[in-house]
Design a protein around this motif. Structure first.
Motif: not given
Lengths: 255, 208
Positions: B179-208
């Motif tokens: 419900q919250f906006h990670p893109e407006k929540s400072g560095e901690i919000g960016l961390k949520v996006y980063d975590n999501f990409i790492k989960i989705a790609t199953g690796n640490k680089t975020g490359k697909i």
């Protein structure tokens, strides 16, 4: 618990910040992008940019400024000043602003509030209300001014605030012209009167000179957020020192 | 490629900027086929749920999103992009939504200022890699007048209190929504996006 917001306000003219002290550690204190980044890192909760450019070229520059800021800082941005139409609002939102602030245009054309709220959502439409206390009145009363505080509108502040909320405004940015620039405290009676009468958040503005003034605006004025300009630009207060003060005195803030 | 659904959402640019800052390449999807072909899908949103549903239906994106999530593929919904996952919303009268998460979207009631606007604490209800490196009860930025109330409480991944506690994140399989906006929540919000990409790609680089 929802925290109270501390919001720096920067005036921008032709793409340059025109208010603001000489910041140490900044290469270019007149660059709005650099100042936005400075406040972002300092822990500001949002930023408000008021474009005071008189020309359309100046306003075009503001769009570019907003684009550059939104690439660098990841917190809510409100942009106001000279927005007169749905197209003006759309342009700022597409550039990366989260909210647009309407002032004179809202008084001249209240339908702009409704149209903006319908198209973009109430959360995008802030109505800025500049007021002066009506000295002759026995009851506490304030009159709305437009055109950067130059023109009395004849509108009663309380009635106008209720009307803009009914039209769809998602937030009110309330400035006391009497207190503005004096650094001797917000008009807390004004803030409380408006805040208690409407259902949307109110940002108190005008008059902050010390952290206690911000505390009073939040507690006595029942504001949801406080706007600060001179106290940050000219005084020796940082966002974090202000927030520390507020937290020590029991106000929920984001540290 | 990280695919962001483009149906005219107000916060699209901010979401793009956030991923750009993290160093991830993104592409926009405007058609059902682009959504179905994607490896990772993000549905941004801010504003009115009914209006969002109309926009998605017109483009045929509603069915594509439903099929995509039905296959348990990686999905992240933000704000309105979370709300429309529920059965329906009370916003502007009853409006049917995607019904992927059974439950209703309700308006804040009582003597609260609405919208709920500003930074509020996110209490983590599940241990999940999306919260990796994020302290419990960290502040995130919210702006909304309605909140989700899923029937199945086991889907509630985080709660936030405004008057009373409400659901501020949902996780069901590979579908995550905030419900919250990670893109407006400072560095901690960016961390949520980063975590999501790492989960989705199953690796640490975020490359697909």
């Amino acid at each position: 618990m929802l925290t109270k917001r501390v919001i720096p306000c920067l005036d921008v003219k032709d793409g340059r910040v025109v208010k603001g002290r000489s910041f140490i550690n900044l290469c270019d204190a007149g660059d709005p992008v650099e100042l936005a980044d400075f406040y972002y890192k300092e822990g500001a909760d949002e930023l408000v940019f008021l474009d005071i450019s008189a020309s359309s070229e100046g306003r075009d520059t503001m769009v570019e400024v907003v684009e550059r800021i939104s690439e660098k800082v990841f917190m809510p941005l409100t942009v106001g000043g000279g927005l007169r139409s749905i197209d003006n609002i759309r342009r700022m939102l597409l550039a990366g602003a989260d909210k647009t602030s309407l002032n004179t245009a809202a008084v001249l054309n209240p339908d702009l509030i409704r149209e903006g709220a319908d198209k973009f959502g109430s959360q995008c439409i802030v109505v800025a209300i500049d007021v002066r206390r009506v000295v002759a009145s026995k009851e506490p009363k304030w009159e709305v001014y437009t055109h950067g505080g130059q023109k009395p509108s004849g509108l009663d502040a309380l009635e106008w605030a209720k009307k803009v909320v009914a039209l769809g405004a998602g937030e009110i940015l309330l400035t006391s012209m009497d207190a503005d620039g004096h650094q001797s405290g917000y008009d807390n009676e004004l803030t409380r009167t408006i805040s208690e009468a409407i259902s949307v958040p109110v940002i108190a503005s005008g008059g902050a000179g010390s952290p206690k003034d911000l505390y009073d605006a939040l507690v006595l004025g029942k504001a949801d957020a406080v706007l600060a300009a001179s106290i940050l630009h000219y005084n020796n207060y940082t966002i974090s020192s202000i927030k520390d003060y507020l937290e020590k005195h029991g106000i929920p803030v984001r540290i | 490629m990280i695919t962001i659904i483009d149906y005219g959402a107000g916060n699209l640019r901010s979401v793009l900027n956030a991923f750009a800052r993290l160093g991830y390449a993104t592409k926009l999807a405007k058609t059902p086929q682009e959504v179905l072909n994607a490896g990772v899908v993000i549905l941004p949103g801010v504003g009115a749920a009914a209006h969002t549903m109309d926009s998605l239906r017109k483009a045929g994106l509603d069915k594509a999103i439903r099929s995509y999530i039905a296959e348990d593929r990686h999905f992240l919904g933000i704000c309105i992009g979370m709300q429309i996952l529920l059965t329906g919303t009370e916003e502007g009268g009853w409006h049917q939504c995607l019904d992927i998460v059974p439950g209703k979207v309700k308006r804040f009631s009582g003597c609260l200022k609405v919208p709920h606007m500003g930074w509020n604490q996110v209490k983590q209800k599940k241990a999940h890699p999306i919260f990796e490196g994020i302290p419990d009860e960290a502040d995130f930025y919210f702006v909304h007048s309605y909140y989700t109330d899923p029937d199945d409480k086991s889907a509630v991944a985080a709660e936030t209190t405004y008057g009373s506690p409400f659901c501020s994140a949902i996780i069901k399989g590979n579908m995550i929504a905030t419900q919250f906006h990670p893109e407006k929540s400072g560095e901690i919000g960016l961390k949520v996006y980063d975590n999501f990409i790492k989960i989705a790609t199953g690796n640490k680089t975020g490359k697909i």
